[in-house]
Design an enzyme around this catalytic site. Structure first.
Site, mmCIF file in Angstrom:
data_model
loop_
_atom_site.group_PDB
_atom_site.id
_atom_site.type_symbol
_atom_site.label_atom_id
_atom_site.label_comp_id
_atom_site.label_asym_id
_atom_site.label_seq_id
_atom_site.Cartn_x
_atom_site.Cartn_y
_atom_site.Cartn_z
ATOM 1 N N GLU A 435 35.773 38.275 42.445
ATOM 2 C CA GLU A 435 36.226 37.778 41.127
ATOM 3 C C GLU A 435 37.747 37.807 41.118
ATOM 4 O O GLU A 435 38.368 38.641 40.486
ATOM 5 C CB GLU A 435 35.624 38.593 39.974
ATOM 6 C CG GLU A 435 35.762 40.092 40.068
ATOM 7 C CD GLU A 435 35.369 40.791 38.761
ATOM 8 O OE1 GLU A 435 35.449 40.149 37.699
ATOM 9 O OE2 GLU A 435 34.994 41.962 38.812
ATOM 10 N N GLU A 444 45.764 33.610 40.846
ATOM 11 C CA GLU A 444 45.785 35.009 41.300
ATOM 12 C C GLU A 444 45.527 35.080 42.809
ATOM 13 O O GLU A 444 45.151 36.111 43.347
ATOM 14 C CB GLU A 444 44.797 35.849 40.492
ATOM 15 C CG GLU A 444 45.248 36.013 39.040
ATOM 16 C CD GLU A 444 44.327 36.864 38.184
ATOM 17 O OE1 GLU A 444 43.447 37.554 38.750
ATOM 18 O OE2 GLU A 444 44.483 36.842 36.954
#
Length: 637
Positions: A435, A444
């Site tokens: 995740e 990210e």
């Protein structure tokens, strides 16, 4: 006195004011208005028919006080319960020089007296096309003195002359008649706030008439800094019991204004003479109590509306415990992950092999363990055997994982304290689960992380998620433009704050066109030469005259087959709150005309140490390229 002050809609109560044109006895009137349930009073600071003379003798030196004494109310009451109004005869944009000069002096006199009283807000009318001198006088007033009043520009939602039946045919057209009639007043406002350089102290008091414009005009107004909505009593209908009510269309508009927490101002005489004047306010309270309840996402996001946050950099920084805690509370995300792992296990292990085939699962970036628990639940649900590795680079979160293992998981889970890109795995994985997505999918650095880890995935192995795509949409929002502008830091380039993205719960904004896909990444990535740099050109048709302030970013991801997660508004996973959208601002607002196309160029760039985005608008006009070489913002590898 009144229960509340100007400036805040406390709790679910409607914050409301009464607008009066003449107030003979101020203390008595304020008491009566408070008794009716109103929170504040809008009133002229000077007698509306007292035309002062500032140029010619002898009227210039007329003796006696110019207006009533400030001692009639306490300082606290002036500060919280009174909104000042400009005298109606003041016309600083008059073409007659004497009227203009007199109006300028009178306007400054009234604004200065309002500042002396400490009024929280002052109402000024925008009721014509040219308000340039009004903007100059107000801007000069804002930039002199140490007062902190807000200035509410009273703008009609529809220009009054557009409702007249006697408009003269073939009359010479003015500049704004190249815009449709229902757009005129927004153009007045847009030009005015541009002249005032988007001052945060200038807001809209939107006057709502009996006739409403089309939805796209209303949508655009809802991207503006509306602080108050003015409701004339004449727009209310009468129900069977004789009470004032609003049409269904007006009710829908009120619901949307309530979401923006505007304050309501009732103006005009009582058109329902059998009922108390407070029945207008009671009806607004009734609408407020009966509006659609907030969904889980709205409840979670309460208080974060239009609040700019720097995107997380979990690769470069170690997250704090509370950050993990917030994301773990998401009810949707982990159930979707569990469903994806469950389906994947069933596909990979036939029923006859369920006791002998042990699938190796690696959770990459395990945090405090929510995906490990989702994997164990999925294995139990599928009745399949798994062996789990929980890989986490944050040594503080590893403590939590080791406690989980000691107390709950046992030998089924191996906790690995390492960066997934550097870990030497003892065996290859059937399934890798991660995740690592940010609000803009790859921001990210999920692509770099998973590419660095895929060497320990079997050739037929599966990555969950298998694919993700970022999306962009152009938006208009004075509020967000001003919030970004206020992020200026002392030791940085004065425009650096416009060259970085922000995570934000978009609230007071107008989306100008539907989101379009930007960058897509797939895993495992079987390209012989992996390159995660990207460049895309997006063209957005715009069907309304507006102003562009930046781009909202979203993402969609395919976890496995038909199991997805999305924060794109059209496909948003219901109840999921782990991600707010991302905002890419632009340095200069760009005016966009109806029928024009907004063209934006987006780049994803990298070197050995960092990744960054660059962006530029190339239509309807060109902007500068934002963030070249990552000079203002990068994401550390």
């Amino acid at each position: 006195m009144a229960a509340m002050a100007v400036g805040g809609a406390g709790g679910s109560r409607v914050s409301s004011g009464r607008d009066l044109n003449c107030v003979p006895e101020i203390a008595d009137t304020l008491g009566a208005v408070a008794k009716q349930g109103f929170d504040f009073l809008c009133m002229p600071v000077f007698h509306p028919r007292f035309k002062r003379e500032f140029i010619q003798e002898p009227a210039k030196n007329r003796p006696g006080p110019q207006t009533r004494s400030d001692l009639l109310l306490s300082g606290r009451d002036w500060n919280t319960l009174i909104v000042g109004k400009l005298s109606p005869w003041i016309r600083p944009d008059s073409e007659v020089e004497k009227i203009r000069r007199n109006s300028e002096a009178a306007m400054l006199q009234e604004l200065n007296f309002g500042a002396y009283l400490g009024l929280p807000a002052f109402l000024l009318p925008l009721n014509q096309e040219d308000n340039t001198n009004l903007a100059r006088v107000l801007t000069n007033h804002i930039h002199t003195g140490h007062h902190s009043s807000m200035f509410w520009m009273r703008v009609p939602l529809v220009a009054p002359e557009d409702l007249r039946d006697d408009i003269i045919e073939n009359a010479p057209t003015t500049h704004t008649q190249e815009y449709s009639g229902e757009e005129k007043t927004w153009i007045w406002w847009h030009n005015f706030r541009t002249l005032c350089d988007y001052s945060k102290r200038i807001a809209v008091a939107l006057e709502i008439g009996a006739d409403l414009p089309s939805n796209h005009v209303i949508d655009r107004w809802l991207g503006e800094p509306i602080k108050a909505a003015i409701l004339p009593t004449s727009i209310f209908l009468t129900n069977k019991k004789g009470f004032p009510v609003l049409s269904k269309m007006h009710q829908r508009l009120i619901f949307r204004l309530l979401k923006l927490e505007v304050q309501f101002i009732i103006t005009g005489t009582n058109h329902h003479s059998e009922k108390e004047f407070c029945s207008y306010l009671q009806y607004l309270e009734y609408l407020s109590q009966n509006r659609p309840p907030p969904n889980a996402y709205e409840l979670f996001a309460k208080g974060y509306e239009d609040y700019l946050q720097s995107p997380l950099q979990p690769l470069m920084d170690n997250l704090e415990s509370q950050t993990y805690e917030v994301f773990e509370k998401d009810p949707i995300k982990y159930s979707q992950y569990q469903q994806a792992i469950y389906k994947c296990l069933l596909d990979r292990v036939p029923e006859e092999e369920k006791d002998t085939n042990v699938q190796v699962l690696m959770v990459l970036g395990a945090g405090r363990g929510p995906l490990v628990n989702a994997s164990l639940r999925a294995a139990k649900q599928a009745d399949r055997r798994i062996k789990l590795y929980a890989v986490e680079k944050n040594p503080n979160a590893v403590v939590t994982l080791e406690n989980w293992q000691f107390e709950e998981w046992g030998s089924q889970v191996t906790v690995v304290s390492s960066d997934m890109r550097e870990w030497v795995a003892p065996e290859k994985a059937d399934i890798i689960v991660s995740e690592l997505l940010g609000s803009f999918a790859d921001n990210e650095l999920s692509p770099e992380c998973l590419d660095g880890a895929q060497h320990f995935l079997k050739d037929d192995g599966v990555s969950i998620p298998g694919e993700y795509t970022s999306f962009l949409a152009p938006i208009s929002s004075s509020k967000l433009y001003n919030e970004v502008r206020a992020c200026r830091e002392k030791d940085r380039d004065p425009e650096a704050q416009f060259e970085m993205p922000y995570v934000v719960r978009l609230h007071n904004f107008h989306q100008l066109s539907a989101p379009q896909p930007c960058f897509t990444f797939s895993h495992p990535n079987r390209d012989p030469m992996i390159d995660n740099n990207r460049y895309c050109t997006l063209e957005f048709p715009v069907e309304v005259n507006t102003v562009l302030h930046g781009f909202a970013g979203y993402f969609e991801t395919v976890l496995y087959q038909d199991i997805t997660l999305s924060i794109r508004p059209e496909t948003h996973s219901p109840g999921m709150f782990s991600w707010f959208p991302i905002l890419f601002p632009i340095k200069q607002p760009i005016t966009v005309r109806e029928g024009q196309t907004i063209c934006v160029r987006f780049w994803r760039c990298s070197n050995s140490k960092k990744v960054w985005y660059e962006w530029a608008v190339t239509a309807p006009v060109c902007s500068a390229i934002h963030n070249p070489t990552g000079r203002s913002y990068t994401i550390g590898l």
